[in-house]
Design a protein around this motif. Structure first.
Motif, PDB file in Angstrom:
ATOM      1  N   LEU A 204      38.652 -53.319  -6.969  1.00 51.26           N
ATOM      2  CA  LEU A 204      39.255 -53.141  -5.641  1.00 51.26           C
ATOM      3  C   LEU A 204      38.741 -51.986  -4.567  1.00 51.26           C
ATOM      4  O   LEU A 204      38.590 -52.337  -3.331  1.00 51.26           O
ATOM      5  CB  LEU A 204      40.676 -52.804  -5.916  1.00 51.26           C
ATOM      6  N   GLY A 205      38.329 -50.837  -5.262  1.00 54.86           N
ATOM      7  CA  GLY A 205      37.713 -49.882  -4.578  1.00 54.86           C
ATOM      8  C   GLY A 205      36.221 -50.224  -3.928  1.00 54.86           C
ATOM      9  O   GLY A 205      36.031 -49.983  -2.800  1.00 54.86           O
ATOM     10  N   ILE A 206      35.588 -50.726  -4.567  1.00 54.27           N
ATOM     11  CA  ILE A 206      34.345 -51.525  -4.231  1.00 54.27           C
ATOM     12  C   ILE A 206      34.424 -52.447  -3.045  1.00 54.27           C
ATOM     13  O   ILE A 206      34.076 -52.487  -1.916  1.00 54.27           O
ATOM     14  CB  ILE A 206      33.509 -52.387  -5.394  1.00 54.27           C
ATOM     15  N   ALA A 207      35.387 -53.565  -3.088  1.00 57.72           N
ATOM     16  CA  ALA A 207      35.897 -54.313  -2.130  1.00 57.72           C
ATOM     17  C   ALA A 207      36.398 -53.607  -0.853  1.00 57.72           C
ATOM     18  O   ALA A 207      35.897 -53.861   0.240  1.00 57.72           O
ATOM     19  CB  ALA A 207      37.250 -55.156  -2.617  1.00 57.72           C
ATOM     20  N   MET A 208      36.911 -52.465  -0.769  1.00 58.23           N
ATOM     21  CA  MET A 208      37.566 -51.915   0.207  1.00 58.23           C
ATOM     22  C   MET A 208      36.445 -51.100   0.935  1.00 58.23           C
ATOM     23  O   MET A 208      36.345 -51.197   1.978  1.00 58.23           O
ATOM     24  CB  MET A 208      38.609 -51.039  -0.172  1.00 58.23           C
ATOM     25  N   ILE A 209      35.646 -50.552   0.156  1.00 54.65           N
ATOM     26  CA  ILE A 209      34.312 -49.814   0.813  1.00 54.65           C
ATOM     27  C   ILE A 209      33.351 -50.700   1.596  1.00 54.65           C
ATOM     28  O   ILE A 209      32.904 -50.595   2.435  1.00 54.65           O
ATOM     29  CB  ILE A 209      33.662 -48.865  -0.271  1.00 54.65           C
ATOM     30  N   LEU A 210      33.357 -51.828   0.901  1.00 52.57           N
ATOM     31  CA  LEU A 210      32.471 -52.851   1.616  1.00 52.57           C
ATOM     32  C   LEU A 210      32.954 -53.599   2.666  1.00 52.57           C
ATOM     33  O   LEU A 210      32.425 -54.036   3.632  1.00 52.57           O
ATOM     34  CB  LEU A 210      31.896 -53.883   0.522  1.00 52.57           C
ATOM     35  N   TRP A 211      34.356 -53.991   2.592  1.00 55.84           N
ATOM     36  CA  TRP A 211      35.157 -54.360   3.649  1.00 55.84           C
ATOM     37  C   TRP A 211      35.427 -53.666   4.918  1.00 55.84           C
ATOM     38  O   TRP A 211      34.979 -54.063   6.209  1.00 55.84           O
ATOM     39  CB  TRP A 211      36.559 -54.825   3.193  1.00 55.84           C
ATOM     40  N   ARG A 212      35.683 -52.434   4.881  1.00 56.92           N
ATOM     41  CA  ARG A 212      35.839 -51.306   5.658  1.00 56.92           C
ATOM     42  C   ARG A 212      36.657 -51.581   7.053  1.00 56.92           C
ATOM     43  O   ARG A 212      36.529 -51.312   8.092  1.00 56.92           O
ATOM     44  CB  ARG A 212      34.506 -50.894   6.309  1.00 56.92           C
ATOM     45  N   LYS A 213      37.593 -52.571   6.878  1.00 54.77           N
ATOM     46  CA  LYS A 213      38.268 -53.104   7.940  1.00 54.77           C
ATOM     47  C   LYS A 213      39.569 -52.174   8.024  1.00 54.77           C
ATOM     48  O   LYS A 213      40.189 -52.115   9.189  1.00 54.77           O
ATOM     49  CB  LYS A 213      38.805 -54.521   7.692  1.00 54.77           C
ATOM     50  N   SER A 214      40.150 -51.655   6.871  1.00 63.80           N
ATOM     51  CA  SER A 214      41.397 -50.856   7.205  1.00 63.80           C
ATOM     52  C   SER A 214      40.778 -49.452   6.687  1.00 63.80           C
ATOM     53  O   SER A 214      40.257 -48.993   5.739  1.00 63.80           O
ATOM     54  CB  SER A 214      42.260 -51.326   5.966  1.00 63.80           C
ATOM     55  N   THR A 215      40.762 -48.592   7.691  1.00 62.28           N
ATOM     56  CA  THR A 215      40.531 -47.096   7.663  1.00 62.28           C
ATOM     57  C   THR A 215      41.179 -46.629   6.285  1.00 62.28           C
ATOM     58  O   THR A 215      40.607 -45.644   5.558  1.00 62.28           O
ATOM     59  CB  THR A 215      40.382 -46.335   8.628  1.00 62.28           C
ATOM     60  N   TRP A 216      42.348 -46.587   6.378  1.00 66.10           N
ATOM     61  CA  TRP A 216      43.324 -46.166   5.298  1.00 66.10           C
ATOM     62  C   TRP A 216      42.913 -46.547   3.888  1.00 66.10           C
ATOM     63  O   TRP A 216      42.663 -45.639   3.166  1.00 66.10           O
ATOM     64  CB  TRP A 216      44.977 -46.550   5.744  1.00 66.10           C
TER      65      TRP A 216
ATOM     66  N   TYR B  92      30.108 -41.788   2.356  1.00 69.35           N
ATOM     67  CA  TYR B  92      31.186 -41.497   3.013  1.00 69.35           C
ATOM     68  C   TYR B  92      31.034 -40.927   4.426  1.00 69.35           C
ATOM     69  O   TYR B  92      31.649 -41.325   5.414  1.00 69.35           O
ATOM     70  CB  TYR B  92      32.050 -40.537   2.232  1.00 69.35           C
ATOM     71  N   PHE B  93      30.384 -39.967   4.512  1.00 67.92           N
ATOM     72  CA  PHE B  93      29.984 -39.169   5.819  1.00 67.92           C
ATOM     73  C   PHE B  93      29.357 -39.977   6.750  1.00 67.92           C
ATOM     74  O   PHE B  93      29.520 -39.986   7.908  1.00 67.92           O
ATOM     75  CB  PHE B  93      29.428 -37.713   5.587  1.00 67.92           C
ATOM     76  N   LEU B  94      28.154 -40.645   6.341  1.00 72.83           N
ATOM     77  CA  LEU B  94      27.382 -41.580   7.115  1.00 72.83           C
ATOM     78  C   LEU B  94      28.169 -42.773   7.858  1.00 72.83           C
ATOM     79  O   LEU B  94      28.092 -43.506   8.800  1.00 72.83           O
ATOM     80  CB  LEU B  94      25.871 -41.893   6.488  1.00 72.83           C
ATOM     81  N   GLY B  95      29.092 -43.360   6.874  1.00 71.88           N
ATOM     82  CA  GLY B  95      30.161 -44.352   7.003  1.00 71.88           C
ATOM     83  C   GLY B  95      30.937 -43.932   8.420  1.00 71.88           C
ATOM     84  O   GLY B  95      31.194 -44.782   9.114  1.00 71.88           O
ATOM     85  N   LYS B  96      31.293 -42.752   8.156  1.00 72.62           N
ATOM     86  CA  LYS B  96      32.431 -42.227   9.300  1.00 72.62           C
ATOM     87  C   LYS B  96      31.658 -42.221  10.537  1.00 72.62           C
ATOM     88  O   LYS B  96      32.137 -42.470  11.683  1.00 72.62           O
ATOM     89  CB  LYS B  96      32.905 -40.686   9.081  1.00 72.62           C
ATOM     90  N   GLN B  97      30.209 -41.692  10.490  1.00 71.32           N
ATOM     91  CA  GLN B  97      29.378 -41.660  11.672  1.00 71.32           C
ATOM     92  C   GLN B  97      29.035 -43.219  12.440  1.00 71.32           C
ATOM     93  O   GLN B  97      29.042 -43.265  13.440  1.00 71.32           O
ATOM     94  CB  GLN B  97      28.166 -41.118  11.523  1.00 71.32           C
ATOM     95  N   ILE B  98      28.887 -44.075  11.552  1.00 70.14           N
ATOM     96  CA  ILE B  98      28.543 -45.328  12.011  1.00 70.14           C
ATOM     97  C   ILE B  98      29.554 -45.887  12.557  1.00 70.14           C
ATOM     98  O   ILE B  98      29.834 -46.675  13.461  1.00 70.14           O
ATOM     99  CB  ILE B  98      28.091 -46.136  10.719  1.00 70.14           C
ATOM    100  N   ARG B  99      30.800 -45.534  11.796  1.00 73.39           N
ATOM    101  CA  ARG B  99      32.028 -46.610  12.417  1.00 73.39           C
ATOM    102  C   ARG B  99      32.650 -45.888  13.647  1.00 73.39           C
ATOM    103  O   ARG B  99      33.272 -46.550  14.399  1.00 73.39           O
ATOM    104  CB  ARG B  99      33.211 -46.199  11.312  1.00 73.39           C
ATOM    105  N   ASP B 100      32.210 -44.772  13.844  1.00 74.94           N
ATOM    106  CA  ASP B 100      33.003 -44.098  15.213  1.00 74.94           C
ATOM    107  C   ASP B 100      31.995 -44.377  16.328  1.00 74.94           C
ATOM    108  O   ASP B 100      31.179 -44.968  16.356  1.00 74.94           O
ATOM    109  CB  ASP B 100      32.883 -42.405  15.234  1.00 74.94           C
TER     110      ASP B 100
END
Length: 118
Positions: free
Chosen positions: A56-68, A110-118
């Motif tokens: 489930l964690g893999i799915a959430m990290i790849l999906w990235r639709k829900s920040t929470w 984690y940190f690059l994902g936050k940069q890309i998402r913002d």
């Protein structure tokens, strides 16, 4: 920005492959993994639930639709990897292993994902 995106995807895919491999071992070699957990003084009843949570964690990290949910997935992976690294170290297996490699991958993901998402 392009290099950050490439580094993000490399670290994220490698992290997800590592966690996926771990979950598949938990599902396919449950008795062996339970033996490892016993040697590390962890309860064996968490093997299958932990494997399900890794998937489930893999799915959430790849999906990235829900920040929470993405934050919770990264937090769960972080604590899993820290505890696994510490357990192996205190069991005498040394600190270098898949769990340490996972810790090295989780930070850029984690940190690059936050940069890309913002």
């Amino acid at each position: 920005m392009k290099i950050n995106k490439i580094l993000y995807w490399i670290s994220t895919v490698l992290l997800c492959l590592l966690m996926g491999y771990s979950a598949s071992m938990y599902f396919t070699s449950t008795e062996m993994v339970k033996g490892f957990f016993e040697n590390l003084n962890y309860p064996t009843y968490v093997v299958i639930p932990l494997a399900i949570l890794k998937v489930l964690g893999i799915a959430m990290i790849l999906w990235r639709k829900s920040t929470w949910l993405t934050e919770w997935a990264y937090a769960g992976f972080f604590f899993d990897l820290v505890l696994a690294t510490a357990a192996h170290y205190y069991a005498g297996d040394g600190i270098v292993g898949f769990s340490l490699y996972g810790l090295l991958l989780i930070f850029p993901s984690y940190f690059l994902g936050k940069q890309i998402r913002d």
